[in-house]
Design a protein around this motif. Structure first.
Motif, mmCIF file in Angstrom:
data_model
loop_
_atom_site.group_PDB
_atom_site.id
_atom_site.type_symbol
_atom_site.label_atom_id
_atom_site.label_comp_id
_atom_site.label_asym_id
_atom_site.label_seq_id
_atom_site.Cartn_x
_atom_site.Cartn_y
_atom_site.Cartn_z
ATOM 1 N N ILE A 21 42.417 11.597 4.978
ATOM 2 C CA ILE A 21 41.091 11.740 5.438
ATOM 3 C C ILE A 21 41.688 12.075 6.990
ATOM 4 N N LEU A 22 41.835 10.824 7.732
ATOM 5 C CA LEU A 22 41.936 10.588 9.245
ATOM 6 C C LEU A 22 42.902 11.883 9.769
ATOM 7 N N LYS A 23 43.867 12.244 8.843
ATOM 8 C CA LYS A 23 45.165 13.147 9.347
ATOM 9 C C LYS A 23 44.373 14.478 9.106
ATOM 10 N N LEU A 24 43.637 14.720 8.227
ATOM 11 C CA LEU A 24 42.309 16.049 8.191
ATOM 12 C C LEU A 24 41.957 16.237 9.827
ATOM 13 N N PHE A 25 41.274 14.980 9.420
ATOM 14 C CA PHE A 25 40.154 15.119 10.748
ATOM 15 C C PHE A 25 40.807 15.226 12.529
ATOM 16 N N GLN A 26 41.795 14.437 11.791
ATOM 17 C CA GLN A 26 42.149 14.499 13.569
ATOM 18 C C GLN A 26 42.815 16.229 13.408
ATOM 19 N N LEU A 27 43.610 16.646 12.696
ATOM 20 C CA LEU A 27 43.825 17.969 13.075
ATOM 21 C C LEU A 27 43.121 19.171 13.094
ATOM 22 N N ILE A 29 40.647 18.592 14.883
ATOM 23 C CA ILE A 29 39.884 18.005 16.338
ATOM 24 C C ILE A 29 41.226 18.773 16.827
ATOM 25 N N LEU A 30 41.971 18.500 16.873
ATOM 26 C CA LEU A 30 42.951 19.055 17.500
ATOM 27 C C LEU A 30 42.720 20.781 17.643
ATOM 28 N N LYS A 31 42.606 21.062 16.294
ATOM 29 C CA LYS A 31 42.635 23.015 16.803
ATOM 30 C C LYS A 31 41.000 23.453 16.659
ATOM 31 N N ASP A 32 40.537 22.296 17.814
ATOM 32 C CA ASP A 32 39.267 22.387 18.596
ATOM 33 C C ASP A 32 37.827 23.190 17.950
ATOM 34 N N VAL A 33 38.268 22.235 16.329
ATOM 35 C CA VAL A 33 36.654 22.759 15.321
ATOM 36 C C VAL A 33 36.120 21.567 15.615
ATOM 37 N N ALA A 34 34.474 22.016 15.733
ATOM 38 C CA ALA A 34 33.643 20.912 16.228
ATOM 39 C C ALA A 34 34.117 19.701 15.376
ATOM 40 N N VAL A 35 33.687 18.602 15.805
ATOM 41 C CA VAL A 35 33.318 17.424 15.265
ATOM 42 C C VAL A 35 32.498 17.249 14.128
ATOM 43 N N PRO A 36 31.824 17.517 13.727
ATOM 44 C CA PRO A 36 31.116 17.915 12.625
ATOM 45 C C PRO A 36 31.511 18.319 11.229
ATOM 46 N N VAL A 37 32.410 19.347 11.954
ATOM 47 C CA VAL A 37 32.736 20.616 10.774
ATOM 48 C C VAL A 37 33.600 19.571 10.238
ATOM 49 N N ALA A 38 34.485 19.546 11.130
ATOM 50 C CA ALA A 38 35.145 18.466 11.333
ATOM 51 C C ALA A 38 35.661 17.078 10.341
ATOM 52 N N ALA A 39 34.321 16.354 10.279
ATOM 53 C CA ALA A 39 33.590 15.519 9.175
ATOM 54 C C ALA A 39 33.801 16.175 8.022
ATOM 55 N N MET A 40 32.753 17.125 7.516
ATOM 56 C CA MET A 40 32.534 17.753 7.024
ATOM 57 C C MET A 40 33.553 18.003 6.226
ATOM 58 N N ASN A 41 34.600 18.525 6.560
ATOM 59 C CA ASN A 41 36.040 19.114 5.587
ATOM 60 C C ASN A 41 36.679 17.364 5.080
ATOM 61 N N ILE A 66 32.956 7.846 5.021
ATOM 62 C CA ILE A 66 31.774 7.911 6.787
ATOM 63 C C ILE A 66 32.359 6.653 7.783
ATOM 64 N N THR A 67 32.604 5.818 7.543
ATOM 65 C CA THR A 67 32.754 4.274 7.961
ATOM 66 C C THR A 67 34.075 4.241 8.791
ATOM 67 N N ILE A 68 34.736 5.109 7.860
ATOM 68 C CA ILE A 68 36.302 4.694 8.620
ATOM 69 C C ILE A 68 36.351 6.160 9.869
ATOM 70 N N LEU A 69 35.693 6.899 9.154
ATOM 71 C CA LEU A 69 35.379 8.105 10.503
ATOM 72 C C LEU A 69 35.349 7.124 11.896
ATOM 73 N N LYS A 70 33.721 6.817 11.391
ATOM 74 C CA LYS A 70 32.835 6.499 12.379
ATOM 75 C C LYS A 70 33.516 5.668 13.613
ATOM 76 N N LEU A 85 29.309 13.126 15.375
ATOM 77 C CA LEU A 85 30.138 12.733 14.031
ATOM 78 C C LEU A 85 29.148 11.758 13.155
ATOM 79 N N THR A 86 28.921 10.906 13.572
ATOM 80 C CA THR A 86 27.262 10.549 12.734
ATOM 81 C C THR A 86 26.002 11.986 12.150
ATOM 82 N N SER A 87 25.775 12.420 13.346
ATOM 83 C CA SER A 87 24.773 13.766 12.743
ATOM 84 C C SER A 87 25.425 14.549 11.762
ATOM 85 N N GLY A 88 27.200 14.734 11.609
ATOM 86 C CA GLY A 88 27.593 15.732 11.179
ATOM 87 C C GLY A 88 28.094 15.146 9.371
#
Length: 109
Positions: A21-27, A29-41, A66-70, A85-88
Protein backbone atom coordinates in the motif's frame (compact mmCIF):
# COMPACT_ATOMS: atom_id res chain seq x y z
CA UNK A 1 -12.06 2.75 22.72
CA UNK A 2 -11.69 3.70 19.06
CA UNK A 3 -7.88 3.87 19.39
CA UNK A 4 -7.84 0.29 20.70
CA UNK A 5 -9.92 -0.87 17.73
CA UNK A 6 -7.51 0.82 15.33
CA UNK A 7 -4.53 -0.80 17.05
CA UNK A 8 -6.18 -4.22 16.89
CA UNK A 9 -7.12 -3.83 13.24
CA UNK A 10 -3.58 -2.69 12.42
CA UNK A 11 -2.42 -6.06 13.69
CA UNK A 12 -4.65 -7.85 11.16
CA UNK A 13 -2.84 -6.24 8.23
CA UNK A 14 0.48 -7.94 7.72
CA UNK A 15 3.64 -6.00 6.93
CA UNK A 16 3.75 -7.18 3.32
CA UNK A 17 0.31 -5.72 2.60
CA UNK A 18 1.21 -2.50 4.40
CA UNK A 19 4.40 -2.24 2.36
CA UNK A 20 2.49 -2.74 -0.88
CA UNK A 21 0.00 0.00 0.00
CA UNK A 22 2.76 2.44 0.94
CA UNK A 23 4.85 1.56 -2.13
CA UNK A 24 1.94 2.26 -4.46
CA UNK A 25 1.14 5.50 -2.65
CA UNK A 26 4.76 6.63 -2.82
CA UNK A 27 5.14 5.64 -6.47
CA UNK A 28 2.07 7.63 -7.45
CA UNK A 29 3.24 10.67 -5.47
CA UNK A 30 6.61 10.50 -7.26
CA UNK A 31 4.75 10.44 -10.59
CA UNK A 32 3.09 13.75 -9.60
CA UNK A 33 -0.32 12.21 -9.01
CA UNK A 34 -2.41 14.33 -6.65
CA UNK A 35 -2.19 13.17 -3.03
CA UNK A 36 -5.95 12.41 -2.67
CA UNK A 37 -5.94 10.40 -5.91
CA UNK A 38 -2.84 8.47 -4.83
CA UNK A 39 -4.50 7.70 -1.49
CA UNK A 40 -7.65 6.46 -3.22
CA UNK A 41 -5.61 4.19 -5.48
CA UNK A 42 -3.81 2.78 -2.45
CA UNK A 43 -7.17 2.08 -0.80
CA UNK A 44 -8.43 0.33 -3.93
CA UNK A 45 -5.34 -1.88 -3.69
CA UNK A 46 -6.28 -2.57 -0.06
CA UNK A 47 -9.72 -3.76 -1.20
CA UNK A 48 -8.15 -5.98 -3.87
CA UNK A 49 -5.84 -7.59 -1.30
CA UNK A 50 -8.54 -7.95 1.33
CA UNK A 51 -9.55 -11.35 2.60
CA UNK A 52 -12.44 -10.03 4.67
CA UNK A 53 -15.82 -11.70 4.55
CA UNK A 54 -18.00 -8.92 5.96
CA UNK A 55 -18.42 -5.22 5.37
CA UNK A 56 -17.29 -4.46 8.93
CA UNK A 57 -14.03 -6.36 8.44
CA UNK A 58 -13.37 -4.52 5.18
CA UNK A 59 -14.19 -1.18 6.78
CA UNK A 60 -11.73 -1.89 9.61
CA UNK A 61 -9.02 -2.81 7.10
CA UNK A 62 -9.65 0.38 5.14
CA UNK A 63 -9.58 2.51 8.29
CA UNK A 64 -6.31 0.85 9.29
CA UNK A 65 -4.85 1.57 5.88
CA UNK A 66 -5.97 5.19 6.15
CA UNK A 67 -4.18 5.45 9.49
CA UNK A 68 -1.04 4.01 7.90
CA UNK A 69 -1.21 6.53 5.05
CA UNK A 70 -1.80 9.43 7.45
CA UNK A 71 1.27 8.41 9.47
CA UNK A 72 3.63 8.58 6.50
CA UNK A 73 6.41 11.16 6.54
CA UNK A 74 4.98 14.69 5.90
CA UNK A 75 8.02 15.57 3.76
CA UNK A 76 7.01 12.78 1.43
CA UNK A 77 3.79 14.61 0.53
CA UNK A 78 5.93 17.07 -1.47
CA UNK A 79 4.57 20.24 0.07
CA UNK A 80 0.94 19.15 0.25
CA UNK A 81 -0.78 19.22 3.58
CA UNK A 82 -2.11 16.16 5.29
CA UNK A 83 -5.53 17.77 4.84
CA UNK A 84 -5.56 16.73 1.18
CA UNK A 85 -4.67 13.17 2.19
CA UNK A 86 -7.40 13.10 4.83
CA UNK A 87 -9.95 14.56 2.40
CA UNK A 88 -9.17 11.97 -0.25
CA UNK A 89 -9.46 9.13 2.24
CA UNK A 90 -12.74 10.38 3.68
CA UNK A 91 -14.22 10.95 0.23
CA UNK A 92 -13.25 7.41 -0.73
CA UNK A 93 -14.83 5.97 2.42
CA UNK A 94 -18.06 7.90 1.81
CA UNK A 95 -18.23 6.61 -1.75
CA UNK A 96 -17.51 3.01 -0.77
CA UNK A 97 -20.01 3.16 2.09
CA UNK A 98 -22.70 4.65 -0.14
CA UNK A 99 -22.04 2.13 -2.91
CA UNK A 100 -22.22 -0.72 -0.42
CA UNK A 101 -25.57 0.54 0.91
CA UNK A 102 -27.03 0.96 -2.59
CA UNK A 103 -25.87 -2.52 -3.64
CA UNK A 104 -27.31 -4.14 -0.52
CA UNK A 105 -30.66 -2.37 -1.02
CA UNK A 106 -30.89 -3.36 -4.68
CA UNK A 107 -30.10 -7.00 -3.87
CA UNK A 108 -33.19 -7.21 -1.65
CA UNK A 109 -35.54 -6.69 -4.59
Amino acid sequence: MEDNQIKLSLLTINNNETDEILKLFQLLILKDVAVPVAAMNALVLRIKMSKSFTWMELEQELRSSITILKNCDPEFLRGCTSLSLTSGCELFMKYVTRSFNIDSISMKF
